[in-house]
Design a protein around this motif. Structure first.
Motif, mmCIF file in Angstrom:
data_model
loop_
_atom_site.group_PDB
_atom_site.id
_atom_site.type_symbol
_atom_site.label_atom_id
_atom_site.label_comp_id
_atom_site.label_asym_id
_atom_site.label_seq_id
_atom_site.Cartn_x
_atom_site.Cartn_y
_atom_site.Cartn_z
ATOM 1 N N LYS A 254 0.857 -1.180 0.000
ATOM 2 C CA LYS A 254 0.000 0.000 0.000
ATOM 3 C C LYS A 254 0.894 1.231 0.000
ATOM 4 O O LYS A 254 1.691 1.432 0.912
ATOM 5 C CB LYS A 254 -0.916 -0.004 1.227
ATOM 6 C CG LYS A 254 -1.872 -1.184 1.254
ATOM 7 C CD LYS A 254 -2.736 -1.193 2.509
ATOM 8 C CE LYS A 254 -3.676 -2.391 2.518
ATOM 9 N NZ LYS A 254 -4.493 -2.459 3.753
ATOM 10 N N ARG B 217 3.652 10.452 0.573
ATOM 11 C CA ARG B 217 4.741 10.115 1.498
ATOM 12 C C ARG B 217 5.738 9.112 0.939
ATOM 13 O O ARG B 217 6.906 9.134 1.308
ATOM 14 C CB ARG B 217 4.146 9.554 2.801
ATOM 15 C CG ARG B 217 3.356 10.577 3.600
ATOM 16 C CD ARG B 217 2.906 10.019 4.939
ATOM 17 N NE ARG B 217 1.940 8.937 4.761
ATOM 18 C CZ ARG B 217 2.106 7.691 5.227
ATOM 19 N NH1 ARG B 217 3.219 7.380 5.877
ATOM 20 N NH2 ARG B 217 1.183 6.778 5.028
ATOM 21 N N HIS B 218 5.294 8.240 0.038
ATOM 22 C CA HIS B 218 6.127 7.096 -0.321
ATOM 23 C C HIS B 218 6.772 7.187 -1.695
ATOM 24 O O HIS B 218 7.542 6.295 -2.054
ATOM 25 C CB HIS B 218 5.293 5.812 -0.247
ATOM 26 C CG HIS B 218 4.737 5.525 1.103
ATOM 27 N ND1 HIS B 218 3.563 4.837 1.301
ATOM 28 C CD2 HIS B 218 5.199 5.856 2.350
ATOM 29 C CE1 HIS B 218 3.317 4.734 2.595
ATOM 30 N NE2 HIS B 218 4.289 5.350 3.250
ATOM 31 N N ASP C 108 1.329 5.406 -0.320
ATOM 32 C CA ASP C 108 0.762 6.740 -0.202
ATOM 33 C C ASP C 108 1.460 7.635 -1.220
ATOM 34 O O ASP C 108 2.688 7.767 -1.194
ATOM 35 C CB ASP C 108 0.951 7.281 1.213
ATOM 36 C CG ASP C 108 0.307 8.635 1.415
ATOM 37 O OD1 ASP C 108 0.881 9.640 0.931
ATOM 38 O OD2 ASP C 108 -0.762 8.707 2.046
ATOM 39 N N LYS C 109 0.701 8.239 -2.115
ATOM 40 C CA LYS C 109 1.294 9.014 -3.207
ATOM 41 C C LYS C 109 2.153 10.167 -2.695
ATOM 42 O O LYS C 109 3.160 10.528 -3.339
ATOM 43 C CB LYS C 109 0.202 9.541 -4.131
ATOM 44 C CG LYS C 109 -0.534 8.457 -4.898
ATOM 45 C CD LYS C 109 -1.626 9.053 -5.784
ATOM 46 C CE LYS C 109 -2.357 7.967 -6.554
ATOM 47 N NZ LYS C 109 -3.427 8.521 -7.421
#
Length: 432
Positions: free
Chosen positions: A168, A173-174, A170-171
């Motif tokens: 999964k 944060r990751h 996160d656009k």
């Protein structure tokens, strides 16, 4: 053993060169324009008065190109035959304040463009390319085509749940790539680096449109090299085929009965609503000016558009061997089976029965097989520039393309023969 390829791979070899030279829409249209120039086309400026002379011409605007060939003696009401495509692909694009980082890492702030398969961008060696705008308003293309950035994936030891729950992301944060080390983040570092790379004096760049790309080269794949793996096939595969087809028709000894056109737009992946997108006025303006430059009236314009047809060429879905249930059970397009004809009765694609007949005639003339594609009724259907072109300009439009796997991945997969088959079908269409 599978049978060896039936076709000369020269076209696919050339596609690989085109993909590698076109990491952004701006590079793609520059590469297409260079090829058209070699076929005798000349660029015309939108701010200049146009003449009605015959021959090949093209307009560049940002990441879009519209090129057309006027045969000798073409009347003002001569209809157009258009190959439509788009130049953009989902990726990671640099934000206005790009310099960021933490904990001793230098990073580049990026925004997600379109709908990429985010996991495919992890742990890839990424380059950086795009367009730089200088203080005097001029633009320069830049391409750092070497491992420069990387979006590092979190080690499984720090996220055991990934095994059970899946990855999964996160656009925000990751997905921020690293590109170096340093205690302090210094504003202006990235642009200063690109100025030096492009040989531009320091402080001259005041605007930029920059995006990441995988630096891994396109390559043949498979036991018999019957597959092609590479970036941005959605939809530079169609841009390349359309460019080759238009150049072939313009270089032919026989003059086409219609005016062949290539229209490759930007911003399809986020809705086409821009001055370089299919939902903007670019195509209609160019076609109208061509009519009027040849002495035509509004009546001639209306007659020309009424007889015009567009093939909207974009990649589609080949049946996936691991997810066959996601496809329509009676429509299973296969790679190396020839181009696909896309149909959706809710007008997510623009094809109707008369459009199918037009495409059938082109494929028969080129001795090219083709396949039909519809979406599974239980799955939402994507769309293309086809319905937009039909509705905006009142032009009959047919949606076609090449079947691929891994659409919107950083690296997609198609049959190595299909690009050649598509180009031949497009050439026959433009010649009709």
């Amino acid at each position: 053993m599978t049978e060896p390829a039936r076709f000369d791979r020269g076209h696919t070899d050339d596609l690989m060169t085109f993909l590698a030279a076109s990491p952004t829409p701006y590079h793609a249209v520059a590469t297409a324009a260079e090829r058209l120039e070699k076929a005798g086309f000349r660029q015309v400026a939108e701010t200049d008065a146009w003449d009605g002379t015959s021959g090949g011409k093209y307009v560049l605007r940002g990441g879009a190109i519209v090129a057309w060939y006027v045969p000798e003696g073409a009347a003002p009401h001569t209809p157009f035959r258009i190959v439509g495509a788009h130049t953009d692909s989902p990726n990671l694009r640099v934000k206005p304040l790009p310099d960021t980082g933490a904990h001793g890492w230098c990073q580049v702030a990026v925004e997600i463009y379109g709908g990429p398969l985010l996991n495919s961008w992890l742990d890839r060696d990424l380059g950086l390319a795009g367009r730089l705008t200088l203080r005097d308003g001029s633009t320069r293309l830049v391409n750092v085509d070497r491992p420069l950035l990387r979006v590092p994936q979190l080690a499984i030891h720090l996220d055991r749940s990934v095994t059970a729950d899946g990855l999964k992301l996160d656009k925000q944060r990751h997905m921020q790539p690293v590109w170096g080390l340093g205690r302090d983040v210094r504003d202006g570092d990235l642009i200063a680096f690109l100025e030096e790379t492009a040989g531009i004096p320091a402080g001259e760049v005041t605007g930029w449109d920059l995006m990441t790309h995988s630096v891994e080269a396109p390559a043949y794949l498979g036991r018999d090299r019957e597959l092609l793996a590479g970036p941005r096939m959605d939809n530079l595969l169609s841009v390349h085929a359309g460019t080759a087809a238009l150049a072939a028709v313009a270089s032919s000894s026989s003059q086409p009965a219609s005016i062949p056109v290539l229209a490759a737009f930007d911003h399809e992946e986020n809705g086409s609503q821009s001055d370089t997108g299919a939902d903007g006025p670019l195509l209609g303006t160019v076609l109208e000016r061509s009519v009027y430059a040849r002495g035509g009236s509004f009546e001639d314009r209306a007659r020309a558009f009424a007889g015009t047809i567009c093939l909207s060429s974009d990649t589609g879905h080949a049946v996936h061997p691991n997810y066959a249930e996601r496809h329509d059970p009676t429509h299973h397009p296969r790679v190396n089976g020839g181009p696909i004809l896309k149909v959706n009765v809710n007008n997510r694609y623009a094809t109707d029965g008369s459009g199918r007949a037009e495409f059938t005639a082109a494929c028969e003339a080129a001795d090219v097989p083709f396949q039909s594609f519809v979406s599974n009724n239980s799955m939402p259907c994507g769309t293309t520039i086809g319905p937009i072109t039909a509705a905006r300009h009142g032009i009959k439009t047919v949606d076609i393309g090449v079947a691929i796997l891994s659409m919107h991945s950083v690296r997609e997969l198609c049959g190595a023969d299909d690009p050649f088959l598509l180009a031949n079908a497009l050439t026959a269409f433009l010649e009709r």
